[in-house]
Design a protein around this motif. Sequence first.
Motif, PDB file in Angstrom:
ATOM      1  N   LEU A  42     -14.404  -0.335  -0.200  1.00 42.42           N
ATOM      2  CA  LEU A  42     -13.238   0.374   0.321  1.00 42.42           C
ATOM      3  C   LEU A  42     -12.115   0.388  -0.712  1.00 42.42           C
ATOM      4  O   LEU A  42     -12.086  -0.427  -1.625  1.00 42.42           O
ATOM      5  N   ALA A  43     -11.174   1.294  -0.531  1.00 42.75           N
ATOM      6  CA  ALA A  43     -10.024   1.369  -1.432  1.00 42.75           C
ATOM      7  C   ALA A  43      -9.214   0.078  -1.328  1.00 42.75           C
ATOM      8  O   ALA A  43      -9.069  -0.486  -0.245  1.00 42.75           O
ATOM      9  N   PRO A  44      -8.679  -0.385  -2.463  1.00 40.09           N
ATOM     10  CA  PRO A  44      -7.864  -1.602  -2.419  1.00 40.09           C
ATOM     11  C   PRO A  44      -6.600  -1.384  -1.578  1.00 40.09           C
ATOM     12  O   PRO A  44      -6.047  -0.289  -1.541  1.00 40.09           O
ATOM     13  N   LEU A  45      -6.177  -2.444  -0.922  1.00 41.94           N
ATOM     14  CA  LEU A  45      -4.983  -2.379  -0.089  1.00 41.94           C
ATOM     15  C   LEU A  45      -3.752  -2.833  -0.867  1.00 41.94           C
ATOM     16  O   LEU A  45      -3.862  -3.662  -1.771  1.00 41.94           O
ATOM     17  N   PRO A  46      -2.581  -2.327  -0.487  1.00 37.73           N
ATOM     18  CA  PRO A  46      -1.353  -2.845  -1.099  1.00 37.73           C
ATOM     19  C   PRO A  46      -1.189  -4.323  -0.754  1.00 37.73           C
ATOM     20  O   PRO A  46      -1.704  -4.795   0.264  1.00 37.73           O
ATOM     21  N   SER A  47      -0.453  -5.025  -1.559  1.00 38.49           N
ATOM     22  CA  SER A  47      -0.182  -6.435  -1.320  1.00 38.49           C
ATOM     23  C   SER A  47       0.477  -6.611   0.051  1.00 38.49           C
ATOM     24  O   SER A  47       1.345  -5.831   0.438  1.00 38.49           O
ATOM     25  N   GLY A  48       0.049  -7.619   0.790  1.00 43.36           N
ATOM     26  CA  GLY A  48       0.645  -7.904   2.081  1.00 43.36           C
ATOM     27  C   GLY A  48      -0.086  -7.292   3.265  1.00 43.36           C
ATOM     28  O   GLY A  48       0.347  -7.434   4.408  1.00 43.36           O
ATOM     29  N   ASN A  57     -13.051  -2.681  16.905  1.00 41.29           N
ATOM     30  CA  ASN A  57     -12.116  -1.881  16.126  1.00 41.29           C
ATOM     31  C   ASN A  57     -11.836  -2.515  14.764  1.00 41.29           C
ATOM     32  O   ASN A  57     -11.897  -3.728  14.616  1.00 41.29           O
ATOM     33  N   ILE A  58     -11.502  -1.683  13.798  1.00 40.42           N
ATOM     34  CA  ILE A  58     -11.035  -2.163  12.500  1.00 40.42           C
ATOM     35  C   ILE A  58      -9.527  -1.938  12.477  1.00 40.42           C
ATOM     36  O   ILE A  58      -9.054  -0.838  12.748  1.00 40.42           O
ATOM     37  N   VAL A  59      -8.790  -3.002  12.157  1.00 45.05           N
ATOM     38  CA  VAL A  59      -7.333  -2.952  12.209  1.00 45.05           C
ATOM     39  C   VAL A  59      -6.774  -3.271  10.831  1.00 45.05           C
ATOM     40  O   VAL A  59      -7.178  -4.245  10.195  1.00 45.05           O
ATOM     41  N   LEU A  60      -5.836  -2.443  10.377  1.00 41.96           N
ATOM     42  CA  LEU A  60      -5.091  -2.711   9.145  1.00 41.96           C
ATOM     43  C   LEU A  60      -3.822  -3.424   9.568  1.00 41.96           C
ATOM     44  O   LEU A  60      -3.003  -2.868  10.310  1.00 41.96           O
ATOM     45  N   LEU A  61      -3.672  -4.696   9.151  1.00 34.44           N
ATOM     46  CA  LEU A  61      -2.552  -5.521   9.583  1.00 34.44           C
ATOM     47  C   LEU A  61      -1.550  -5.749   8.467  1.00 34.44           C
ATOM     48  O   LEU A  61      -1.936  -5.973   7.319  1.00 34.44           O
ATOM     49  N   ASP A  62      -0.280  -5.715   8.838  1.00 31.24           N
ATOM     50  CA  ASP A  62       0.773  -6.215   7.959  1.00 31.24           C
ATOM     51  C   ASP A  62       0.713  -7.729   8.112  1.00 31.24           C
ATOM     52  O   ASP A  62       0.913  -8.250   9.218  1.00 31.24           O
TER      53      ASP A  62
END
Length: 76
Positions: A42-48, A57-62
């Motif tokens: 998968l594409a890299p995520l921003p820091s944090g 479900n797949i969740v993108l968390l802060d």
Amino acid sequence: MPLGLAKKGKLPPGHQKRLEKHGALPPGLTRYYLPMELERRLAPLPSGYTRVRVGGNIVLLDEATQIAVDIIFGVY
């Protein structure tokens, strides 16, 4: 999570509605990090930020606020 729902990979209806409406996960809800093999593809995520599986479900968390930034429903 109730055993029957856990086996089906689903969240209890109240948790699912809260996730959809507020983007917040209830405290103590079991989250699983995605397998490293998948994360590498998968594409890299921003820091944090981090990706976790919650129910089906797949969740993108802060990571700082534990608020869902994005959700892909019904993956598992």
